[in-house]
Write an enzyme that holds these catalytic residues in place. Structure first.
Site, PDB file in Angstrom:
ATOM      1  N   HIS A  23      31.883  40.336  40.723  1.00 37.86           N
ATOM      2  CA  HIS A  23      33.147  39.772  41.200  1.00 37.86           C
ATOM      3  C   HIS A  23      33.472  38.518  40.408  1.00 37.86           C
ATOM      4  CE1 HIS A  23      31.842  36.104  43.426  1.00 37.86           C
ATOM      5  NE2 HIS A  23      30.702  36.759  43.577  1.00 37.86           N
ATOM      6  N   CYS A  24      34.774  38.187  40.378  1.00 41.96           N
ATOM      7  CA  CYS A  24      35.221  36.925  39.790  1.00 41.96           C
ATOM      8  C   CYS A  24      35.853  36.101  40.910  1.00 41.96           C
ATOM      9  CB  CYS A  24      36.182  37.171  38.631  1.00 41.96           C
ATOM     10  SG  CYS A  24      37.679  38.068  39.089  1.00 41.96           S
ATOM     11  N   MET A  25      36.846  35.274  40.602  1.00 43.36           N
ATOM     12  CA  MET A  25      37.430  34.408  41.611  1.00 43.36           C
ATOM     13  C   MET A  25      38.122  35.186  42.723  1.00 43.36           C
ATOM     14  SD  MET A  25      37.117  31.110  41.330  1.00 43.36           S
ATOM     15  CE  MET A  25      38.598  30.523  42.143  1.00 43.36           C
TER      16      MET A  25
END
Length: 501
Positions: free
Chosen positions: A29-31
């Site tokens: 995942h990212c932000m």
């Protein structure tokens, strides 16, 4: 979603919609996005996935990306990973085909997509972005603490606490080169700790006794760019050693040669050269807004949305990080954040223009608040981009907001951000500049208002042709099969006719 049980429920809902545990090759995942590697994308139930209340949007790239929003994605991802592992342990592939068939289909899909979209330049940008994206939470946290500390110092409050807050806020930035080196080695296939060890030379105080190119080095010279180059070089040396050093000596020889070779090149070459480049980047960014003003802001704010669509915005991440490391804030991010304001204004205009299309209006109502907070994917992929012209008018609104912030910068008030990642209203706690905080906040807020208004007016006046309005400003009806069994060209569930997609 308020507790772990609900996040677990969300993960349990999403897993079968993306083909089950047997269809997952990677989970990250990212932000804002849950990023999944999938063997077979045809197994994704995209319509049901988009309809899930926790899903803000879907993006197809090298990975399949489900937009869940900041905070939520960091809690859903570990639950999703745990669920995948449990399903695999039980032998539940979750797909109606064999693993061999999925592997063949997945390889074919990946090859087709790479041939069509993955240029070497874009792939390089993605890898560089992968180095910096994991650092964003720390940048945000330390940036907010730095802003809070600045307010307390200006007010004269808690004098016994503010030095501690300053140390907490500055510690990460003082050692950011080490983290960049660690992540670079990990991304390019080396041993992460060796990349960090080589990059640590850059911030070591003892380099002030070393002379290179006729000058004494200073700790931190070269910054994140030097760390990026040093760790990449360490990976190349390490891989060279692994191929040639006997296994019995590898544990002693390879780390030594890697750190020594890359360290010497870093001290006697990379630090100086990267320092010159970093200085040039800082000077160029300041010169651009100091002299280009409104024109520079117009171009930056107007082009950012198209850059995001092409994936080229990733090239700006090391530039932002370099500016934050040098000056304490990046002057580019508040200008680029105006693109999100234009997007919000455009979506509001679409809402008013399509009064009868309840489906599009429902999508806008659910995606608008995330848009105000800087999460633009739901509006981009759910509203403006499928409609076409509103995406361009949203970019025009961003250009106007950027022109305003750029003009104010040229007039003498710098507006910057102490971290990267957030935009919209979420950027307020991270604002900084060369004037008082109140003035900086006022300028940024005024820029957002200009972006909202610009995106709204451009979209309301120029975002639709008469034909588009005639086709779109109607209540969506279910598609009925045409003669011969072919589906008629009615509005899709989101209210957008297929020929306008």
């Amino acid at each position: 979603m308020a507790n772990d049980h609900t996040y677990r429920d969300t993960a349990a809902d999403l897993l079968p919609l993306v083909g089950g545990a047997g269809n997952e090759t990677s989970v990250a995942h990212c932000m804002t996005r849950l990023r999944l590697g999938l063997r077979d994308r045809s197994l994704v139930q995209e319509e049901r996935l988009r309809a899930h209340p926790a899903v803000l949007g879907v993006v197809e790239d090298d990975t399949y990306q489900i937009v869940l929003g900041p905070g939520t994605v960091a809690r859903v991802t570990p639950e999703f990973e745990a669920l995948v592992e449990r399903e695999r342990e039980r032998g539940a592939a979750g797909t109606p085909v064999t693993a061999e068939e999925l592997a063949v289909q997945g390889a074919a899909l990946r090859a087709e997509r790479k041939a069509r979209n993955a240029t070497p330049f874009k792939l390089l940008l993605r890898r560089i972005a992968a180095v910096f994206v994991p650092l964003i939470p720390a940048l945000i946290g330390c940036g907010i603490i730095a802003g809070l500390n600045g307010v307390l110092v200006n007010l004269g409050w808690l004098p016994g606490v503010t030095p501690a807050l300053a140390a907490i806020a500055s510690g990460f930035m003082a050692l950011i080169a080490v983290f960049v080196g660690h992540n670079t080695a990990k991304e390019f296939g080396g041993t992460p700790v060796l990349g960090g060890a080589v990059a640590a030379v850059i911030v070591f105080a003892g380099v002030s006794h070393v002379e290179a190119f006729g000058q004494r080095l200073s700790p931190g010279q070269g910054g994140v760019l030097g760390a990026l180059g040093a760790a990449w070089l360490a990976v190349r040396i390490e891989k060279w050693c692994r191929r040639r050093v006997p296994v019995s000596l590898d544990v002693l020889v390879t780390p030594t040669i890697t750190v020594l070779g890359a360290g010497l090149v870093t001290v006697f070459g990379l630090m100086y050269m990267a320092g010159e480049v970093s200085t040039w980047i800082g000077d160029a960014a300041n010169w651009l807004l100091d002299n280009g003003g409104a024109v520079a802001g117009l171009v930056l704010g107007g082009l950012f949305l198209p850059l995001v669509m092409l994936g080229l915005h990733q090239a700006l991440i090391p530039i932002h990080t370099t500016l934050i490391e040098q000056q304490g804030y990046t002057v580019l991010l508040p200008v680029l954040a105006m693109a999100g304001a234009g997007q919000v204004g455009a979506a509001i205009a679409v809402y008013f223009r399509l009064r009868r299309n309840t489906s599009v209006r429902t999508t806008i109502r659910s995606a608008l608040w995330p848009g105000f907070l800087g999460v633009g994917e739901p509006l981009i992929y759910g509203v403006t981009l499928p409609l076409g012209r509103p995406f361009l008018t949203a970019a025009a609104g961003g250009a106007l907001g950027g022109a305003f912030v750029g003009l104010v910068n040229q007039l003498g008030t710098e507006v910057g951000s102490t971290a990267i990642g957030p935009s919209g209203w979420a950027l307020f706690p991270l604002l900084d500049g060369d004037r008082g905080l109140g003035e900086v906040v006022a300028v940024y807020a005024a820029g957002l208002l200009v972006g909202y208004a610009g995106g709204f007016l451009a979209t309301y006046c120029f975002g639709f042709t008469r034909t588009m309005l005639a086709e779109l400003n109607v209540a969506p009806a279910p598609a009925a099969p045409a003669a011969g069994g072919a589906p008629a060209d009615h509005a899709a569930p989101d209210g957008v006719p297929s020929r306008l997609r």
